[in-house]
Write an enzyme that holds these catalytic residues in place. Structure first.
Site, short mmCIF file in Angstrom:
data_model
loop_
_atom_site.label_atom_id
_atom_site.label_comp_id
_atom_site.label_asym_id
_atom_site.label_seq_id
_atom_site.Cartn_x
_atom_site.Cartn_y
_atom_site.Cartn_z
N TYR A 32 0.85 -1.19 0.00
CA TYR A 32 0.00 0.00 0.00
C TYR A 32 0.89 1.24 0.00
O TYR A 32 0.87 2.07 0.92
CB TYR A 32 -0.98 0.01 1.19
CG TYR A 32 -2.24 0.77 0.85
CD1 TYR A 32 -3.10 0.31 -0.15
CD2 TYR A 32 -2.57 1.95 1.49
CE1 TYR A 32 -4.24 1.01 -0.50
CE2 TYR A 32 -3.72 2.66 1.15
CZ TYR A 32 -4.53 2.18 0.16
OH TYR A 32 -5.66 2.88 -0.19
N HIS A 34 3.13 4.56 -0.49
CA HIS A 34 3.01 6.01 -0.54
C HIS A 34 4.40 6.58 -0.81
O HIS A 34 5.37 5.80 -1.01
CB HIS A 34 2.41 6.55 0.76
CG HIS A 34 3.08 6.03 2.00
ND1 HIS A 34 4.37 6.37 2.33
CD2 HIS A 34 2.66 5.18 2.97
CE1 HIS A 34 4.71 5.77 3.46
NE2 HIS A 34 3.70 5.03 3.86
N HIS A 37 7.48 5.07 0.99
CA HIS A 37 8.04 3.83 0.42
C HIS A 37 8.86 4.15 -0.83
O HIS A 37 9.93 3.59 -1.04
CB HIS A 37 6.92 2.86 0.01
CG HIS A 37 6.09 2.36 1.15
ND1 HIS A 37 4.78 2.73 1.34
CD2 HIS A 37 6.37 1.48 2.14
CE1 HIS A 37 4.30 2.12 2.40
NE2 HIS A 37 5.24 1.35 2.92
N GLN A 61 3.36 -9.73 13.35
CA GLN A 61 3.61 -8.47 14.04
C GLN A 61 2.33 -7.72 14.42
O GLN A 61 2.40 -6.60 14.90
CB GLN A 61 4.55 -7.59 13.22
CG GLN A 61 3.99 -7.02 11.93
CD GLN A 61 5.07 -6.35 11.09
OE1 GLN A 61 5.90 -7.00 10.49
NE2 GLN A 61 5.06 -5.02 11.07
N ASP A 150 9.48 4.92 11.82
CA ASP A 150 9.44 3.80 12.77
C ASP A 150 10.80 3.74 13.48
O ASP A 150 11.57 2.81 13.28
CB ASP A 150 9.14 2.50 12.03
CG ASP A 150 7.77 2.51 11.40
OD1 ASP A 150 6.79 2.34 12.12
OD2 ASP A 150 7.68 2.73 10.17
N VAL A 176 8.97 11.04 5.39
CA VAL A 176 8.39 11.85 4.30
C VAL A 176 7.03 12.36 4.79
O VAL A 176 6.22 11.58 5.31
CB VAL A 176 8.24 11.04 3.00
CG1 VAL A 176 7.64 11.89 1.90
CG2 VAL A 176 9.61 10.51 2.56
N MET A 184 3.78 10.54 6.31
CA MET A 184 3.18 9.53 5.43
C MET A 184 3.08 8.20 6.15
O MET A 184 4.03 7.76 6.79
CB MET A 184 4.07 9.34 4.21
CG MET A 184 4.08 10.51 3.29
SD MET A 184 2.81 10.22 2.07
CE MET A 184 2.89 11.72 1.14
N ARG A 187 -1.47 3.78 7.17
CA ARG A 187 -2.62 3.85 8.08
C ARG A 187 -3.34 5.20 8.01
O ARG A 187 -4.44 5.33 8.55
CB ARG A 187 -2.19 3.53 9.51
CG ARG A 187 -1.82 2.06 9.70
CD ARG A 187 -1.60 1.69 11.16
NE ARG A 187 -1.54 0.25 11.34
CZ ARG A 187 -0.42 -0.46 11.46
NH1 ARG A 187 0.75 0.13 11.41
NH2 ARG A 187 -0.47 -1.78 11.64
#
Ligand code: PAF
Length: 306
Positions: A32, A34, A37, A61, A150, A176, A184, A187
């Site tokens: 997914y 954005h 990534h 996870q 993260d 970003v 970004m 979720r």
């Protein structure tokens, strides 16, 4: 682009590149895509001859009450994006390919996984380290690209790679942000237009907190209080934690000095969002890293109302 679904196919492509003296850059993802990534893929593209991207929504996870089944997926759109980023190998395994037997072998990093996101998600990091260790062992010697949003995951993966002597160089890549500051995240697609706009208070609060440090504040508790003060302006945003930690070992601090992360986690509607900024403090000199703003030409991820 090689599109593979098996471990043998992935290994073969990576081994063949290395045999040819070509370096491998690896971007593990849950899809997914954005602009965040895409920036990881671009960093991998500039430094490596073979760029490998994996898409795998890793059940290990997610906690039992978390969003595994709701996690957004759009493989057709993701494939278009990896192709447009010039990715060489896309690995999209099934759950059975990744976990052919019930999981009995897991990877645990002690210490760094406790507290922060580990407090609300007690099994999360074991799931991350287990799948990342498996993926890195399938890809083999490479550079691995991980986002700084993260930040705890990045610290844990670095510690795991060093602890297990994995033949990988871990590269941390800038956060970003959308043009209004929102970090970004896949979720973000859970947010309504109203929630999405309220969620921008997180980056505003981090910006404000970093300004207080630039102006001389060195007390972590006061920096935390300044984040809370700004966030309170948006009652839709329920803070889970605000913490100030040392970047390398995530230890708590009595006074701000060296490389420090100011980190937040919050619930906004059905989404759990995280964000942070890092500060490099040397005496009076403070460098703030809030990440980068998305280039307007890159498509924004739609919210659930669009
Ligand atoms: O950051 C993510 O998307 C995931 O945690 C990762 C690193 C791909 C492992 O599943």
């Amino acid at each position: 682009m090689i599109n593979c679904t098996t471990v043998a196919g992935l290994r073969g492509a990576c081994d063949a590149a290395r045999l040819d003296q070509r370096s491998v850059g690896f971007v593990p993802t849950m899809g997914y895509f954005h602009a965040g990534h895409r920036s990881l893929m671009r960093m991998a593209r500039t430094a490596n001859e073979l760029v490998v991207v994996s898409i795998f929504v890793n059940p290990l996870q997610f906690g039992p009450t978390e969003d595994l089944s709701a996690y957004p997926r759009d493989l057709a759109r993701d494939i278009e994006m990896v192709e447009s980023e010039g990715v060489d190998v896309l690995f999209v395994p099934t759950v059975d390919e990744m976990y052919p037997e019930p999981t009995q072998t897991t990877v645990h990093v002690a210490g760094l996984t406790e507290g922060l996101c580990g407090a609300a998600r007690p099994t999360h990091f074991d799931g991350v380290t287990t799948v990342v260790a498996k993926l890195l062992s399938m890809v083999g010697p490479c550079r691995g690209y991980f986002g700084k949003k993260d930040f705890q995951q990045l610290a844990v993966v670095r510690r795991m790679s060093a602890g297990l002597n994995l033949p990988v160089e871990i590269v941390g890549c800038p956060i970003v942000r959308e043009s209004d500051g929102l970090a970004m995240s896949s979720r973000n697609s859970y947010l309504s237009e109203f929630e999405r706009s309220a969620a921008t208070v997180l980056s505003k609060a981090l910006f404000w907190a970093s300004e207080t440090v630039v102006r001389g504040e060195r007390d972590p508790q006061r920096v935390i209080a300044s984040v809370r003060q700004v966030s309170i302006l948006e009652p839709t945003v329920e803070l889970e934690y605000v913490e100030v930690r040392s970047v390398g070992d995530l230890s708590t601090l009595d006074a701000l000095d060296g490389d420090v992360v100011v980190a937040v986690a919050a619930r906004v509607g059905g989404a759990r969002l995280i964000d942070n900024c890092t500060l490099s403090i040397r005496g009076d000199d403070v460098r703030v890293d809030l990440g980068v703003l998305v280039h307007p030409s890159i498509e924004r991820i739609p919210t659930c109302n669009e």
